[in-house]
Design an enzyme around this catalytic site. Structure first.
Site, PDB file in Angstrom:
ATOM      1  N   ALA A  47      -1.767 -10.517  45.370  1.00  0.00           N
ATOM      2  CA  ALA A  47      -1.851 -11.390  46.548  1.00  0.00           C
ATOM      3  C   ALA A  47      -1.389 -12.833  46.301  1.00  0.00           C
ATOM      4  O   ALA A  47      -0.534 -13.339  47.044  1.00  0.00           O
ATOM      5  CB  ALA A  47      -3.281 -11.347  47.095  1.00  0.00           C
ATOM      6  N   GLN A 198      -0.795  -0.050  38.253  1.00  0.00           N
ATOM      7  CA  GLN A 198      -0.881  -1.468  37.884  1.00  0.00           C
ATOM      8  C   GLN A 198      -1.811  -1.670  36.685  1.00  0.00           C
ATOM      9  O   GLN A 198      -1.609  -2.590  35.881  1.00  0.00           O
ATOM     10  CB  GLN A 198      -1.413  -2.303  39.053  1.00  0.00           C
ATOM     11  N   ASP A 239      -7.231  -8.866  48.059  1.00  0.00           N
ATOM     12  CA  ASP A 239      -6.056  -9.173  48.883  1.00  0.00           C
ATOM     13  C   ASP A 239      -6.439  -9.911  50.156  1.00  0.00           C
ATOM     14  O   ASP A 239      -5.633 -10.615  50.746  1.00  0.00           O
ATOM     15  CB  ASP A 239      -5.308  -7.883  49.239  1.00  0.00           C
ATOM     16  N   LYS A 250      -7.034  -3.253  46.058  1.00  0.00           N
ATOM     17  CA  LYS A 250      -6.290  -2.032  45.733  1.00  0.00           C
ATOM     18  C   LYS A 250      -7.108  -0.770  45.978  1.00  0.00           C
ATOM     19  O   LYS A 250      -8.295  -0.713  45.663  1.00  0.00           O
ATOM     20  CB  LYS A 250      -5.857  -2.118  44.265  1.00  0.00           C
TER      21      LYS A 250
HETATM   22  O1  MRU Z   1      -0.220  -3.566  45.655  1.00  0.00           O
HETATM   23  P1  MRU Z   1      -0.494  -4.733  44.750  1.00  0.00           P
HETATM   24  O2  MRU Z   1      -0.159  -4.478  43.322  1.00  0.00           O
HETATM   25  O3  MRU Z   1       0.111  -5.996  45.269  1.00  0.00           O
HETATM   26  O4  MRU Z   1      -2.073  -4.909  44.821  1.00  0.00           O
HETATM   27  C1  MRU Z   1      -2.656  -5.917  44.063  1.00  0.00           C
HETATM   28  C2  MRU Z   1      -4.129  -5.934  44.141  1.00  0.00           C
HETATM   29  O5  MRU Z   1      -4.751  -5.144  44.819  1.00  0.00           O
HETATM   30  C3  MRU Z   1      -4.813  -7.045  43.415  1.00  0.00           C
HETATM   31  O6  MRU Z   1      -6.057  -6.640  42.951  1.00  0.00           O
HETATM   32  C4  MRU Z   1      -4.990  -8.239  44.366  1.00  0.00           C
HETATM   33  O7  MRU Z   1      -3.792  -8.550  44.987  1.00  0.00           O
HETATM   34  C5  MRU Z   1      -5.526  -9.415  43.672  1.00  0.00           C
HETATM   35  S1  MRU Z   1      -4.319 -10.128  42.608  1.00  0.00           S
HETATM   36  C6  MRU Z   1      -4.955 -11.515  41.894  1.00  0.00           C
END
Ligand code: MRU
Length: 353
Positions: A47, A198, A239, A250
């Site tokens: 995010a 991830q 997010d 996520k």
């Molecule tokens: O789909 P992504 O990889 O963008 O999802 C990321 C996440 O869900 C993270 O946990 C969230 O963005 C926090 S990042 C500091």
């Protein structure tokens, strides 16, 4: 520090997160459309990193716009903002960043003697300021949150909320980094985080980079490890956090939160203030991105599932506030009831600006 993204005279340079951990390569986006594409394809993700990337994409578009007057530049800028807003719907940091750039445009344009050149310079500086502020916010989250983590033991995290998901240092992983810097003896358990992996690819890579002991587990192993006493705390990013403290993160975060509650393990969320969305009352109103079926049906180009089977691929889920022990922000640590603590800290932040 891990160079997630960077403004350069040629364009915006991104560490290609689709190729990690086996290959450290970079993508240079030389137009705002290319920056939008880099966000959609998750060359950059997370995010806070999405927000700053969008701001840099807008700055790049403004820099290269052929407009010679402020109104013409504004017309171009509105189109750029629409393109950027259509990339990924869940991380509110994207919309926060676009809004901030719009507000800055309006401020710069209303100055006496404003020219298209002065607006351009001001917007490029604003995007770079957002980059610096993001790293500073992560450091502050780390300082606020470190003492919440145990002096020693296992900490489970889901997805990647690290340096790679921000401009540097990370949110959840920033808190872990800060605790380790203060002498906590932590072992990180990284959920692999299907389907984009991830955790397995990115969290493992960046924590190993820093020499923090890390073990990757498949998403279906967390409960078993908790039951065996291996996990003393859970910390994740977010997010979007709604006004009542519900947390979108996520896909898979929700089940981890329930498991943590069942086993009496604290469940922490670390996020910058730009992730908090007081205009969205509860998690039910948070838009959840649906991604391509091929992310589930295929891995590394190889098909895993039978042709024609039904597929679900929501990229995020919502964890109700009742499962969240504390929310760590750069402004401080929030405790339930979040509908009160979020509004109090928002008012304090507005007052100190
Ligand atoms: O789909 P992504 O990889 O963008 O999802 C990321 C996440 O869900 C993270 O946990 C969230 O963005 C926090 S990042 C500091």
């Amino acid at each position: 520090m891990i160079p997630t993204l960077e403004w350069t005279p040629e364009g915006v340079r991104f560490l290609d997160q689709t190729r990690l951990p086996l290959e450290e390569s970079y993508v240079l986006a030389t137009s705002y459309q290319q920056v939008a594409d880099v966000i959609v394809t998750m060359v950059v993700r997370g995010a806070p990193a999405i927000g700053v990337s969008a701001a840099m994409g807008l700055a790049l578009g403004i820099k290269d716009s052929p407009a010679t007057t402020v109104p013409a530049l504004n017309a171009d800028f509105q189109t750029m903002c629409q393109t950027m807003a259509a990339t990924r719907p869940t991380a509110v940091n994207l919309f926060w960043a676009i809004e901030r750039m719009k507000n800055r445009f309006a401020q710069l344009a209303s100055r006496t003697g404003a020219t298209s050149a002065s607006v351009r310079t001001g917007l490029i500086a604003e995007a770079q300021r957002m980059y610096d502020e993001d790293i500073e916010a992560c450091r502050r989250m780390g300082a606020h949150g470190a003492s919440l983590l145990p002096a020693s033991g296992g900490v489970l995290t889901h997805c990647n909320a690290g340096a790679l998901a921000t401009c540097g240092y990370g949110t959840a992983l920033g808190v872990i980094r800060s605790a380790v810097e203060q002498g906590h003896q932590l072992h990180v358990y990284a959920d692999e985080t299907r389907p984009f992996l991830q955790g397995a690819r990115l969290t493992a890579w960046e924590l190993m980079h820093d020499g923090i002991p890390t073990t990757v587990l498949c998403d279906n192993m967390a409960g078993s490890l908790m039951r065996r006493g291996r996990i003393q705390a859970v910390i994740v990013g977010a997010d979007r956090i709604a006004a009542n403290g519900d947390v979108a993160n996520k896909i898979g975060t929700y089940q981890v939160a329930i498991l943590a509650k069942e086993h009496g393990i604290p469940f922490f969320v670390a996020a910058p203030w730009s992730t908090i969305d007081l205009k969205t009352p509860t998690g039910d109103a948070i838009p959840i991105e649906q991604r391509a079926e091929t992310e589930v049906t295929h891995h590394a180009g190889k098909q895993l599932t039978p042709h024609g089977v039904g597929i679900e691929n929501p990229a995020f889920d919502v964890t109700p506030a009742k499962y969240v022990t504390a929310i760590i922000t750069e402004r401080g640590v929030l405790r339930p009831p979040y509908s009160d603590s979020l509004h109090e800290l928002e008012a304090a932040g507005v007052a100190s600006r």
